[in-house]
Design an enzyme around this catalytic site. Structure first.
Site, PDB file in Angstrom:
ATOM      1  N   SER A   1      16.278  21.080 -15.097  1.00 49.33           N
ATOM      2  CA  SER A   1      15.128  21.927 -15.397  1.00 49.33           C
ATOM      3  C   SER A   1      15.661  23.295 -15.778  1.00 49.33           C
ATOM      4  CB  SER A   1      14.232  22.026 -14.170  1.00 49.33           C
ATOM      5  OG  SER A   1      13.403  23.167 -14.281  1.00 49.33           O
TER       6      SER A   1
ATOM      7  N   HIS B   1       0.839  -1.217   0.000  1.00 48.43           N
ATOM      8  CA  HIS B   1       0.000   0.000   0.000  1.00 48.43           C
ATOM      9  C   HIS B   1       0.867   1.258   0.000  1.00 48.43           C
ATOM     10  CE1 HIS B   1      -3.315  -2.729   1.135  1.00 48.43           C
ATOM     11  NE2 HIS B   1      -2.395  -3.284   1.932  1.00 48.43           N
TER      12      HIS B   1
ATOM     13  N   LYS C   1      16.689  20.949  -9.520  1.00 46.57           N
ATOM     14  CA  LYS C   1      16.044  19.699  -9.942  1.00 46.57           C
ATOM     15  C   LYS C   1      16.900  18.838 -10.858  1.00 46.57           C
ATOM     16  CE  LYS C   1      11.734  19.279 -10.983  1.00 46.57           C
ATOM     17  NZ  LYS C   1      10.759  19.489 -12.033  1.00 46.57           N
TER      18      LYS C   1
END
Ligand code: ARG
Length: 448
Positions: free
Chosen positions: A294, A173, A300
């Protein structure tokens, strides 16, 4: 087919004789829009090596049946070799008005060797020709895809071998569940990919039935020794029903289905890595060679390669559904609808090859943040199950507060290491069990 800007011309006059294989009865040439719409040469040209191989074998079969003299056979076989050389060298004069690769090759053969070239079409049809071309192509592609899958397995096994003792949290999960070792996680994918390889092998086995000899649909009317022809072309058997031979695209569909499942598997691997590369997880770092920056957010590093491996599963599914939909409800036997199988088929071939080329080096370039993994494995009561297991081993069926069964050794039972070591049954995450799985994986990979 790509649309090409072209002036709309009036249909050709009757004086202009059609050059199609079937042109004899037709008084008017094709409407240019109709010609563009029905032509397949823009995409079926990639089948040329197989079309030539099928034609060479067919010429020999015609000669064996006494339908070509030895001299005629030799002229055709030599002519086809010359056409093959042009195709291989990129000097072949493709003519879009000649519809498809079969007609292009036959017409060129006639240009090079004269009238005798026309005899090659005796007793066959483009309907059985395309079916045999696709199966020959499939055989070559399956070998390439299987080799690519094996390289993915080798890359996974290499990373698994380094990380047999590297704990990290296992998830259900997407919640931290129990500690596992990283090698166990990678080996899960090795076994998935093994099933993928097996699926492609099965598809290849069913494609080993030869459709040539079915002619248009009812079977060739000439005394061709099809068993000898099948042997010559490397098929295991002759297809036992001519209607099935020309109307069957199961092998393409099986290939597309196997490709869709492979894409699904690798999308999950890519998703794991993408998630692990987030600051929140911080389990893995992509090398610069497999990431991009980016333009406006300098902090990033985007895992583009993994994202696209994940994303391309979409077109692999789409191609399967496209061909299934085209084939649904088609009356026997051949229908032009079936020409629509090629672009999805070829797109899946290209997409799979692109994925399989990039995944192994991407895996090899990953840096694992093993300290972070180890710490995460010990957090959040990840070994709570082990505490319960401890009590069960002590003879208690229900977890009781302040049980007298809690001895000093309880602490030992709930360490990450103890949790891992306890799971040593076949298929478990104990390093010893994983080592055994790794050995099995290596044997499977080494198998042809
Ligand atoms: N281009 C066709 C295909 O891809 C080849 C068979 C065409 N046969 C025919 N009678 N039009 O399926």
């Amino acid at each position: 087919m790509k649309a090409r800007p072209r002036k709309r011309a009036a249909p050709r006059s009757g004086a202009e004789k059609s050059e199609k294989l079937w042109g004899g009865r037709f008084t008017t040439g094709a409407d240019p829009a109709a010609e563009r719409f029905t032509g397949s040469i823009a995409f079926d040209r990639r089948l040329w090596p197989h079309d030539i191989a099928g034609s060479v074998a067919w010429a020999k079969a015609l000669a064996r049946a006494g339908l070509l003299s030895a001299a005629e056979r030799d002229a055709i076989v030599r002519g086809l070799a010359a056409v093959r050389d042009e195709l291989a060298a990129g000097t072949f004069p493709y003519r879009t008005e000649l519809e498809d690769i079969h007609t292009n090759i036959e017409r060129r053969l006639q240009e090079l060797i004269g009238e005798v070239g026309g005899k090659l079409h005796t007793g066959r049809s483009r309907n059985d020709q395309i079916a045999v071309d696709e199966r020959l192509y499939l055989r070559e592609i399956i070998a390439r895809i299987r080799a690519g899958l094996r390289r993915v397995q080798e890359a996974l096994v290499a990373r698994a071998a380094e990380t047999l003792e590297t704990p990290l949290p296992g998830y259900t999960h997407l919640q931290r569940a129990q500690p596992i070792v990283l090698g166990h996680h990678f080996l899960a994918y090795v076994f998935m990919v093994q099933r993928d390889r097996d699926r492609f092998t099965d598809c290849g086995a069913r494609a080993a039935s030869m459709p040539l000899g079915a002619a248009a649909l009812a079977g060739t009317a000439f005394p061709i020794d099809l068993e000898a022809l099948a042997k010559d072309l490397g098929f295991a058997a002759v297809s036992p029903n001519s209607l099935d031979s020309v109307s069957d695209r199961d092998t393409v569909l099986e290939f597309l289905a196997a490709g869709a499942i492979t894409g699904m598997h690798l999308s999950r691997l890519a998703a794991d890595l993408t998630l692990w590369a987030t600051a929140e997880f911080g389990f893995v770092e992509f090398s610069d060679a497999f990431a991009t920056g980016s333009s406006i957010m300098p902090q990033k590093k985007n895992p583009d390669v993994a994202e696209l491996v994940r994303g391309k599963s979409g077109r692999l599914y789409g191609n399967l559904v496209a061909v299934l939909t085209t084939m649904k409800g088609l009356p026997l036997a051949y229908n032009s609808d079936m020409q629509e199988d090629k672009e999805p088929f070829f797109d899946s071939v290209d997409t799979l090859e692109a994925i399989l080329a990039v995944v192994p080096p991407m895996l090899a370039s990953l840096t694992f943040r093993t300290e972070r993994m180890r710490r995460a494995a010990a957090e959040n009561f990840a070994t709570a199950t082990d505490l319960a297991d401890y009590l069960v081993r002590k003879g208690l069926l229900e977890l009781r507060r302040f049980s007298p069964l809690f001895d000093e050794d309880a602490k030992d039972a709930i360490t990450v290491d103890a949790s891992l070591r306890a799971r040593s049954a076949t298929g478990g995450t104990a390093p010893d069990a994983v080592r055994r799985s790794l050995a099995l994986a290596r044997t499977l990979i080494a198998r042809a």
